[in-house]
Design a protein around this motif. Structure first.
Motif, PDB file in Angstrom:
ATOM      1  N   SER A  90      -1.128   7.016  -7.626  1.00 30.46           N
ATOM      2  CA  SER A  90       0.320   6.841  -7.727  1.00 30.46           C
ATOM      3  C   SER A  90       0.643   5.565  -8.489  1.00 30.46           C
ATOM      4  O   SER A  90       0.298   4.465  -8.030  1.00 30.46           O
ATOM      5  CB  SER A  90       0.946   6.731  -6.328  1.00 30.46           C
ATOM      6  OG  SER A  90       0.842   7.950  -5.648  1.00 30.46           O
TER       7      SER A  90
ATOM      8  N   ALA B 129       0.838  -1.210   0.000  1.00 30.17           N
ATOM      9  CA  ALA B 129       0.000   0.000   0.000  1.00 30.17           C
ATOM     10  C   ALA B 129       0.868   1.253   0.000  1.00 30.17           C
ATOM     11  O   ALA B 129       0.449   2.313  -0.457  1.00 30.17           O
ATOM     12  CB  ALA B 129      -0.926   0.003   1.209  1.00 30.17           C
TER      13      ALA B 129
ATOM     14  N   ASP C 230      -8.965  11.157  -4.140  1.00 28.69           N
ATOM     15  CA  ASP C 230      -7.648  10.588  -3.878  1.00 28.69           C
ATOM     16  C   ASP C 230      -7.784   9.084  -4.080  1.00 28.69           C
ATOM     17  O   ASP C 230      -8.313   8.370  -3.231  1.00 28.69           O
ATOM     18  CB  ASP C 230      -7.221  10.926  -2.447  1.00 28.69           C
ATOM     19  CG  ASP C 230      -5.925  10.222  -2.067  1.00 28.69           C
ATOM     20  OD1 ASP C 230      -5.400   9.435  -2.873  1.00 28.69           O
ATOM     21  OD2 ASP C 230      -5.440  10.457  -0.947  1.00 28.69           O
TER      22      ASP C 230
ATOM     23  N   ASN D 237       3.690  11.774  -8.252  1.00 26.77           N
ATOM     24  CA  ASN D 237       2.897  10.850  -7.421  1.00 26.77           C
ATOM     25  C   ASN D 237       1.562  11.518  -7.077  1.00 26.77           C
ATOM     26  O   ASN D 237       1.296  12.644  -7.523  1.00 26.77           O
ATOM     27  CB  ASN D 237       3.649  10.450  -6.141  1.00 26.77           C
ATOM     28  CG  ASN D 237       4.162  11.659  -5.375  1.00 26.77           C
ATOM     29  OD1 ASN D 237       3.629  12.761  -5.519  1.00 26.77           O
ATOM     30  ND2 ASN D 237       5.167  11.458  -4.570  1.00 26.77           N
TER      31      ASN D 237
ATOM     32  N   HIS E  74       3.409   4.133  -8.672  1.00 23.99           N
ATOM     33  CA  HIS E  74       4.350   3.253  -7.951  1.00 23.99           C
ATOM     34  C   HIS E  74       3.653   2.352  -6.938  1.00 23.99           C
ATOM     35  O   HIS E  74       4.245   1.418  -6.425  1.00 23.99           O
ATOM     36  CB  HIS E  74       5.454   4.085  -7.271  1.00 23.99           C
ATOM     37  CG  HIS E  74       5.004   4.845  -6.059  1.00 23.99           C
ATOM     38  ND1 HIS E  74       5.072   4.298  -4.792  1.00 23.99           N
ATOM     39  CD2 HIS E  74       4.470   6.078  -5.903  1.00 23.99           C
ATOM     40  CE1 HIS E  74       4.607   5.195  -3.915  1.00 23.99           C
ATOM     41  NE2 HIS E  74       4.238   6.276  -4.567  1.00 23.99           N
TER      42      HIS E  74
ATOM     43  N   GLN F 188     -10.629   5.027  -1.452  1.00 28.55           N
ATOM     44  CA  GLN F 188     -10.469   3.919  -0.501  1.00 28.55           C
ATOM     45  C   GLN F 188      -9.483   4.376   0.579  1.00 28.55           C
ATOM     46  O   GLN F 188      -8.376   4.811   0.249  1.00 28.55           O
ATOM     47  CB  GLN F 188      -9.946   2.682  -1.226  1.00 28.55           C
ATOM     48  CG  GLN F 188      -9.826   1.467  -0.338  1.00 28.55           C
ATOM     49  CD  GLN F 188      -9.526   0.205  -1.142  1.00 28.55           C
ATOM     50  OE1 GLN F 188      -9.255   0.258  -2.329  1.00 28.55           O
ATOM     51  NE2 GLN F 188      -9.556  -0.927  -0.476  1.00 28.55           N
TER      52      GLN F 188
ATOM     53  N   ASN G 146      -6.641   4.488   3.262  1.00 24.81           N
ATOM     54  CA  ASN G 146      -5.425   3.708   3.523  1.00 24.81           C
ATOM     55  C   ASN G 146      -5.381   3.206   4.958  1.00 24.81           C
ATOM     56  O   ASN G 146      -4.639   2.288   5.278  1.00 24.81           O
ATOM     57  CB  ASN G 146      -4.162   4.549   3.239  1.00 24.81           C
ATOM     58  CG  ASN G 146      -4.072   5.770   4.131  1.00 24.81           C
ATOM     59  OD1 ASN G 146      -4.972   6.597   4.140  1.00 24.81           O
ATOM     60  ND2 ASN G 146      -2.993   5.887   4.888  1.00 24.81           N
TER      61      ASN G 146
HETATM   62  C1  PLP Z   1      -4.828   7.304   0.466  1.00 20.34           C
HETATM   63  C2  PLP Z   1      -3.465   7.822   0.097  1.00 20.34           C
HETATM   64  N1  PLP Z   1      -3.365   9.016  -0.493  1.00 20.34           N
HETATM   65  C3  PLP Z   1      -2.181   9.532  -0.864  1.00 20.34           C
HETATM   66  C4  PLP Z   1      -1.004   8.840  -0.647  1.00 20.34           C
HETATM   67  C5  PLP Z   1       0.284   9.465  -1.065  1.00 20.34           C
HETATM   68  O1  PLP Z   1       0.847   8.737  -2.106  1.00 20.34           O
HETATM   69  P1  PLP Z   1       2.257   9.197  -2.710  1.00 20.34           P
HETATM   70  O2  PLP Z   1       3.225   9.151  -1.576  1.00 20.34           O
HETATM   71  O3  PLP Z   1       2.547   8.210  -3.771  1.00 20.34           O
HETATM   72  O4  PLP Z   1       2.074  10.571  -3.216  1.00 20.34           O
HETATM   73  C6  PLP Z   1      -1.045   7.587  -0.014  1.00 20.34           C
HETATM   74  C7  PLP Z   1       0.189   6.858   0.268  1.00 20.34           C
HETATM   75  O5  PLP Z   1       0.232   5.923   1.047  1.00 20.34           O
HETATM   76  C8  PLP Z   1      -2.316   7.057   0.353  1.00 20.34           C
HETATM   77  O6  PLP Z   1      -2.423   5.853   0.936  1.00 20.34           O
END
Ligand code: PLP
Length: 258
Positions: free
Chosen positions: A227, A34, A204, A97, A229, A177, A179
């Protein structure tokens, strides 16, 4: 669709070279996808092929390598557009990202459209990447932030929309969703509610794009960030799948960002 019994875990593991090693005497089990996923050999091979065969400046050269690199870059934009159900590859903006994509919206569309008295509606389940850009925009513009709360099951308290969403709300920014909780939010419904008061909806999708089919037109969102990645792609800016989606409602942003 494959059932669990048809799902060949070992065959899938073989697609990821990094998993062919032992850690502390045991086959590597990577549980931090994740945050950033591991890369299958197809992605690693594609990157190596790019650097071996046609690495050059994109959109800035009139020689063969640069034209090939530009073609590959634009083909990737088209693939991302189809992957997300976007109406046109022109709606896809590559960024580093999801965090940068959200900041891009905050600094471009947000900077041009928000002022004192305007409100931005977030939720308390947001990742800080979808909080800090709005806190900073609020400081710059004089806009104010509101937050939807959640119930004991970790679901959004949608009944609060009646009081927290108003004609002063210019943007609703919400995770597809979570995190933290895994909650999948009702984006199409939120888009409808936001549009009814003239607000835009930013999604997001950093966690949903790697886990769910995502169709930006069916969701009805105005911006969507994810993202690459976290979805087996590479980090960085060239040829990766990091993207901000922008629908017809915001074509100006799309044009401004290119
Ligand atoms: C829900 C959510 N939004 C945004 C991000 C930020 O992603 P990034 O670090 O690739 O910009 C994450 C990273 O874990 C995330 O889980």
């Amino acid at each position: 669709m494959a059932t669990l019994s048809q799902f060949d875990v070992l065959a899938l593991r073989r697609e990821f070279p990094i998993l062919q090693q032992e850690v502390h005497g045991k086959p590597l089990a990577f549980l931090d996808s994740a945050a950033s996923s591991q890369k299958p050999r197809q992605v690693i091979d594609c990157l190596e092929d790019y650097y071996r065969r046609f690495n050059a400046n994109v959109h800035r050269g009139v020689y063969k390598l640069s034209e090939e690199a530009t073609f590959a870059y634009e083909r990737a934009r088209g693939k991302v557009a189809r992957f997300l159900g976007a109406a046109s590859p022109r709606e896809i903006v590559f960024t580093r990202n999801a965090t940068e994509a959200i900041n891009l919206v905050a600094y471009s569309w947000g900077g041009a459209n928000l002022g004192p008295g305007d409100r931005i509606l977030l939720t308390i389940m947001e990742h800080h990447s979808n909080i800090v850009p709005w806190q900073m925009l609020a400081q710059r513009s004089g806009a104010q932030l509101d937050y939807l709360s959640i119930d004991s099951q970790g679901r959004l308290a949608l009944e609060e929309l009646d009081t927290k969403l108003s004609e002063r709300t210019k943007l609703v920014a919400v995770a597809h969703q979570s995190n933290v909780l895994g909650t999948i939010n009702p984006i199409a419904e939120l888009a409808q509610r936001a549009h009814a008061v003239g607000a835009l909806l930013l999604v997001d999708a950093a966690q949903s794009v790697p886990h769910l089919p995502v169709d930006v037109q069916a969701l009805g969102c105005d911006f969507l960030a994810f993202s690459g990645h976290k979805a087996c792609g590479r980090p960085g800016s060239v040829g990766c799948g990091h993207a901000a989606h922008c629908s017809k409602r915001c074509r100006l942003f799309s044009a401004a960002a290119r």
